[in-house]
Design a protein around this motif. Sequence first.
Motif, short mmCIF file in Angstrom:
data_model
loop_
_atom_site.label_atom_id
_atom_site.label_comp_id
_atom_site.label_asym_id
_atom_site.label_seq_id
_atom_site.Cartn_x
_atom_site.Cartn_y
_atom_site.Cartn_z
N UNK A 1 -16.19 -10.54 -2.35
CA UNK A 1 -16.41 -10.59 -3.80
C UNK A 1 -17.88 -10.88 -4.08
N UNK A 2 -18.48 -11.77 -3.28
CA UNK A 2 -19.90 -12.09 -3.47
C UNK A 2 -20.76 -10.87 -3.22
N UNK A 3 -20.40 -10.04 -2.22
CA UNK A 3 -21.16 -8.82 -1.94
C UNK A 3 -21.02 -7.81 -3.06
N UNK A 4 -19.81 -7.64 -3.58
CA UNK A 4 -19.59 -6.71 -4.69
C UNK A 4 -20.33 -7.18 -5.94
N UNK A 5 -20.33 -8.48 -6.16
CA UNK A 5 -21.05 -9.04 -7.31
C UNK A 5 -22.54 -8.76 -7.20
N UNK A 6 -23.10 -8.99 -6.01
CA UNK A 6 -24.53 -8.75 -5.79
C UNK A 6 -24.86 -7.27 -5.91
N UNK A 7 -23.92 -6.42 -5.58
CA UNK A 7 -24.14 -4.98 -5.68
C UNK A 7 -24.09 -4.50 -7.13
N UNK A 8 -23.51 -5.31 -8.01
CA UNK A 8 -23.47 -4.93 -9.42
C UNK A 8 -22.10 -4.68 -9.97
N UNK A 9 -21.05 -4.91 -9.17
CA UNK A 9 -19.70 -4.78 -9.70
C UNK A 9 -19.47 -5.90 -10.71
N UNK A 10 -18.69 -5.60 -11.72
CA UNK A 10 -18.40 -6.56 -12.78
C UNK A 10 -17.00 -7.14 -12.59
N UNK A 11 -16.76 -8.34 -13.11
CA UNK A 11 -15.40 -8.90 -13.03
C UNK A 11 -14.36 -7.96 -13.66
N UNK A 12 -14.72 -7.35 -14.78
CA UNK A 12 -13.77 -6.46 -15.47
C UNK A 12 -13.40 -5.27 -14.60
N UNK A 13 -14.37 -4.72 -13.86
CA UNK A 13 -14.08 -3.55 -13.02
C UNK A 13 -13.16 -3.91 -11.87
N UNK A 14 -13.34 -5.10 -11.29
CA UNK A 14 -12.48 -5.52 -10.17
C UNK A 14 -11.08 -5.84 -10.68
N UNK A 15 -10.99 -6.50 -11.83
CA UNK A 15 -9.66 -6.77 -12.40
C UNK A 15 -8.93 -5.45 -12.71
N UNK A 16 -9.66 -4.49 -13.26
CA UNK A 16 -9.05 -3.19 -13.58
C UNK A 16 -8.60 -2.48 -12.32
N UNK A 17 -9.41 -2.55 -11.26
CA UNK A 17 -9.03 -1.94 -9.99
C UNK A 17 -7.72 -2.54 -9.48
N UNK A 18 -7.61 -3.85 -9.53
CA UNK A 18 -6.39 -4.52 -9.06
C UNK A 18 -5.19 -4.11 -9.89
N UNK A 19 -5.39 -3.89 -11.17
CA UNK A 19 -4.27 -3.46 -12.02
C UNK A 19 -3.87 -2.02 -11.68
N UNK A 20 -4.88 -1.17 -11.43
CA UNK A 20 -4.57 0.23 -11.16
C UNK A 20 -3.82 0.42 -9.84
N UNK A 21 -4.16 -0.34 -8.82
CA UNK A 21 -3.48 -0.14 -7.54
C UNK A 21 -2.06 -0.69 -7.56
N UNK A 22 -1.78 -1.61 -8.49
CA UNK A 22 -0.43 -2.10 -8.66
C UNK A 22 0.04 -3.03 -7.56
N UNK A 23 1.30 -3.43 -7.66
CA UNK A 23 1.91 -4.37 -6.72
C UNK A 23 3.21 -3.77 -6.22
N UNK A 24 3.28 -3.53 -4.90
CA UNK A 24 4.48 -2.94 -4.31
C UNK A 24 4.73 -3.62 -2.96
N UNK A 25 5.79 -3.19 -2.30
CA UNK A 25 6.07 -3.64 -0.93
C UNK A 25 5.68 -2.58 0.10
N UNK A 26 5.03 -1.52 -0.37
CA UNK A 26 4.65 -0.41 0.52
C UNK A 26 3.21 -0.61 0.99
#
Length: 558
Positions: free
Chosen positions: A294-319
């Motif tokens: 997360x520290x590396x992504x932050x330093x690269x310029x990723x935003x908290x909102x983009x990471x939260x959105x990514x986690x929502x898009x990939x969803x939660x499954x058992x697969x």
Amino acid sequence: MSETEHRPSNFIRQIIDKDLAEGKHTSVHTRFPPEPNGFLHIGHAKSIVLNFGIAEDYKGTCNLRFDDTNPLKEKVDYVESIKRDVAWLGYQWEGTPKYSSGYFEELHGFAVELIEKGLAYVDFSDQDTMREMRGTLKEPGTNSPYRDTSVEENLDLFKRMTAGEFKDGECCLRAKIDMSSPFMCMRDPVIYRVRHVHHHQTGDKWCVYPMYDFTHCISDALEGITHSLCTLEFQDNRRLYDWVLDNISIDCHPQQIEFSRLNLQYTVMSKRIINNLVEEGKVSGWDDPRVSSIAGLRRRGYTPASIREFCRRIGVTKMDNQVEMGMLEACIRDDLNENAPRAMAVMDPIKLVIENYPEGQQELLDAPNHPNNPDMGSRQVTFSREVYIEREDFRESANKKFKRLVLDKEVRLRNGYVVKAERCDVDSDGQVTTVYCTYDPDTLGKDPADGRKVKGVIHWVSADTAKEAEFRIYDRLFRVANPAAEDDLFAALNPESLVIKQGFVEANLAAAEVEKPYQFERLGYYVLDSDAEKEGRLIFNQTVGLRDSWAKIEQQGD
């Protein structure tokens, strides 16, 4: 539409909805329990968003608890980095951070209780012997010769372990369950080990430390956790989780629920491997922008909102599956396309001399900070007789598909005038050094008065006022989609994962701030690196390009 209808649906939320509807729980209490033995990575972000997000949506609470039962690998620096990452992602834990070490007294007491019930014993077998006794997936284990030691003797031995009478590895405390169980984790697992080592929270008070599987379930119960969410590798361990809680005197029994961990292509999701990369000097540190931390992504310029959105898009499954890196990059592009102000930079400069522009003259041109959002305002950029353009934006000759500057052809300078290339200087290596142009003073902010069409637009910076800058262009750390499957991980590293260029940025960027993103027009999204403040110069990291160039590469390989 009700509030619950806005929530994303997944099997975990369905379980929680059912528990609340049936009155099993009246509120929801989750936890995020990282081990402070390294920085958090994007896989932990999925767990953070899940645990804290569920607590938020159900108006419940979420604890931050450090699983600090292995002081050999843990550091206070890691504790602090985890706090920073969780807060940066936009979440606030319940109360003060918790520590498993804060429950060492209670955990020790429960271990004694298991001994008193004849459900735990001290074993002096060495590790190799214990491994043999565990059996295999096809063959049952065999009982330890110490398994039938009396309760009284085990109590005395555990007391002596706690007092420091035994050396590291000389003995351990094992749960007495079933050596023929089809689940390896139930074949008399170790629940306490001897370690004479200083602990970052408890100092030298203890020389015996509980194992994760024993600690985790009890810590959950002590904190009143309702739903203990963890990744699929702990699925079998749920039997041990339940066994421990069923056999000690504790009122709360949280429910463990497993979900698939995040596997992201072209990177690694292992703190151990990332630590190896750091120690071998393959990356500059845990916060290297090529690393999935997360520290590396932050330093690269990723935003908290983009990471939260990514986690929502990939969803939660058992697969279990591998997520394409392009999905993460799409999230940051979507965010920055809307929210990043525009600026101009030149990374491979050649000089453009506008011969009919008065020498020594400068003028300020208006440039919008965002083409589609007037609320973001505008800035002024200096225009002068000499400017820098990108080397790739000029050719001495080209076909009609090339929409940039060509000898005897015209192009518009972004937010400025139309210029026409007349001639150029070339060095002994055949490289163009300077292009000489003329400009049309009647073309500022409008089409040429005579109706001729100018299709190309290129970016530029004034040679008079531009600031020197270093550009760190980052690519994927590995050449292969699943580097963890490679026999030689280091051989799979991408030698082009970092390319450094020296160029210029417009003068306004002298005031750029760390973590404030910009779209460098026609080049990509960039952010000022933290090294810039230390070194007193402008250093910009590429967050992501304007388009997914890897998608084309991968299609060509199919």
